[in-house]
Design a protein around this motif. Structure first.
Motif, short mmCIF file in Angstrom:
data_model
loop_
_atom_site.label_atom_id
_atom_site.label_comp_id
_atom_site.label_asym_id
_atom_site.label_seq_id
_atom_site.Cartn_x
_atom_site.Cartn_y
_atom_site.Cartn_z
N PHE A 24 -5.39 6.64 17.32
CA PHE A 24 -6.49 7.71 17.24
C PHE A 24 -5.86 8.94 16.98
O PHE A 24 -4.87 9.17 17.65
N THR A 25 -6.55 9.61 16.19
CA THR A 25 -5.93 11.09 15.86
C THR A 25 -6.70 11.96 16.56
O THR A 25 -7.90 12.14 16.69
N TYR A 26 -6.08 13.19 17.00
CA TYR A 26 -6.75 14.20 17.95
C TYR A 26 -7.14 15.20 16.94
O TYR A 26 -6.48 15.68 16.04
N ASP A 27 -8.48 15.39 17.04
CA ASP A 27 -9.15 16.57 16.46
C ASP A 27 -9.09 17.75 17.36
O ASP A 27 -10.16 17.70 18.17
N PRO A 28 -8.58 18.75 17.29
CA PRO A 28 -8.31 19.87 18.00
C PRO A 28 -9.87 20.73 18.26
O PRO A 28 -10.11 21.08 19.17
N SER A 29 -10.35 20.71 16.95
CA SER A 29 -11.67 21.50 16.90
C SER A 29 -12.73 20.69 17.46
O SER A 29 -13.53 21.48 18.09
N LEU A 30 -12.64 19.46 17.84
CA LEU A 30 -13.62 18.90 18.52
C LEU A 30 -13.33 18.42 19.98
O LEU A 30 -14.04 18.00 20.71
#
Ligand code: AHG
Ligand code: MN
Ligand code: MN
Length: 354
Positions: A196-202
């Motif tokens: 899983f890749t972290y989406d900092p905006s979400l």
């Protein structure tokens, strides 16, 4: 009046691609495949994700917030602790303390078992809060490694060493967080490996690498070649083969980052015993076991000197083991050289003739 929401093709393109599956939804779906599961392990994984987001934030700002640099203390292995080692340790311990599913923790940063406020928790966790922390001050990738067991001591009592020394095959969840150019959570609960890749905006981990498969053949070898002369004969022979074959040497010096690259691209990670440290440096409970399970779950392999790491019997919370992990073919070749050299089954380390 009813408002009609009809999108045509160009509208859909303007809204972009679907964002995909969040970690939370993925965990819920996995849990629903086991009707008897009450969700404790799912919650535990959410606790890990939450702590890793906080650590990620602290890592991102460390150069500005004063969290870079050494803490001036040493851990149980006598290694210098970085401030971030301690910060990450505190964040994960606090997350487990607040969660309620974990009764005890073994961390690289503390010698003894840490008891949470929840002896009613069904699980125990072994943890390397910050892996590769010596890289940290130069802004190179670091990680967190975790390994989860269902406890064998009675729920409600204090957990014991036996809960942590069950052996690698008894893990119920294991994984790592890689704090790199992007932050990734990669884990298994025994049904393959998902990333899983972290989406900092979400503020969300999104499924980006479903069912990772480690290529059976690889062309990368990763070890500290500075110690070449202290490795035993079979390891030196194997490294020479890699060089002769024109393999690439890639070594970041953070197990998580080196393992992750080789898992995706094909390759082998080696941390052999040396003449001064016959068991090498990698810790069995919170580094070798979780990575070995991930390797096997992704169709790769992980061995200590003469057996799969997952079959190595643990004898102490902070025990170490040699590690050779990655693409099946590379690990098998190395294993062949080790067993040829070592037919007696003895682990032999070259001393000085080098
Ligand atoms: P940690 O920072 O948790 O102590 O782990 C460091 C480990 C591992 O990440 C890495 O592969 C290895 O140490 C590097 O050791 P060398 O500097 O001896 O190569
Ligand atoms: Mn480590
Ligand atoms: Mn560490």
């Amino acid at each position: 009046m009813t408002v009609q929401h009809t999108l045509n093709g160009s509208d859909t393109a303007a809204f972009g691609l679907p964002i995909g599956i969040t970690l939370d939804r993925f965990i819920k779906r996995q849990q629903s495949q086991f009707p008897s599961a009450v969700g404790d392990l799912s919650q535990l994984l959410r606790d890990i994700a939450l702590a890793s987001k906080i650590v990620n934030r602290e890592i991102n700002r460390a150069g500005l917030s004063g969290l870079a640099g050494t803490a001036g203390s040493t851990n149980v292995q006598g290694e210098m602790q970085q401030k971030l080692d301690l910060a990450a340790h505190i964040r994960f311990v606090r997350a487990f303390n607040n969660g309620g599913e974990v009764a005890g923790i073994v961390s690289e940063e503390e010698e003894e078992i840490i008891y949470t406020e929840y002896p009613t928790g069904k699980y125990v966790v072994a943890l390397d809060p910050l892996d590769g922390s010596s890289n940290f001050d130069t802004n190179v990738s670091v990680g967190t490694i975790f390994s989860v067991y269902r406890r064998v001591s009675p729920v409600g009592s204090q957990p014991t060493e036996a809960d942590f020394l069950q052996g690698g095959r008894r893990q119920v969840a294991a994984g790592y967080v890689l704090y790199g150019p992007s932050t990734m959570l990669v884990f298994t609960t025994g049904n393959g490996v998902n990333g899983f890749t972290y989406d900092p905006s979400l503020g969300e981990f999104m499924l980006s690498h479903p069912l990772i498969q480690c290529p059976a053949e690889g062309r990368i070898y990763s070890c500290n070649e500075g110690y070449f002369s202290t490795y035993d004969e079979s390891v030196r022979a194997y490294l020479n083969q890699c060089r002769d074959r024109g393999c690439s040497a890639r070594y970041i010096g953070a197990f998580v980052a080196d393992f992750h690259r080789n898992l995706l691209k094909g390759g082998i990670y080696l941390y052999p015993g040396t003449s001064t440290q016959p068991d090498g440096k990698i810790r069995l409970l919170y580094e070798a076991y979780p990575m070995a399970w991930l390797a096997e779950q992704a169709n790769g392999q992980a061995i200590s000197t003469s057996q799969p790491i997952l079959d190595v019997r643990p004898d102490a919370l902070h025990a170490r083991t040699p590690v050779f992990a990655g693409s099946t073919q590379m690990v098998t070749e190395l294993a062949g050289l080790v067993s040829n050299q070592n037919l007696s089954g003895q682990h032999r380390i070259a001393q000085v003739e080098l």
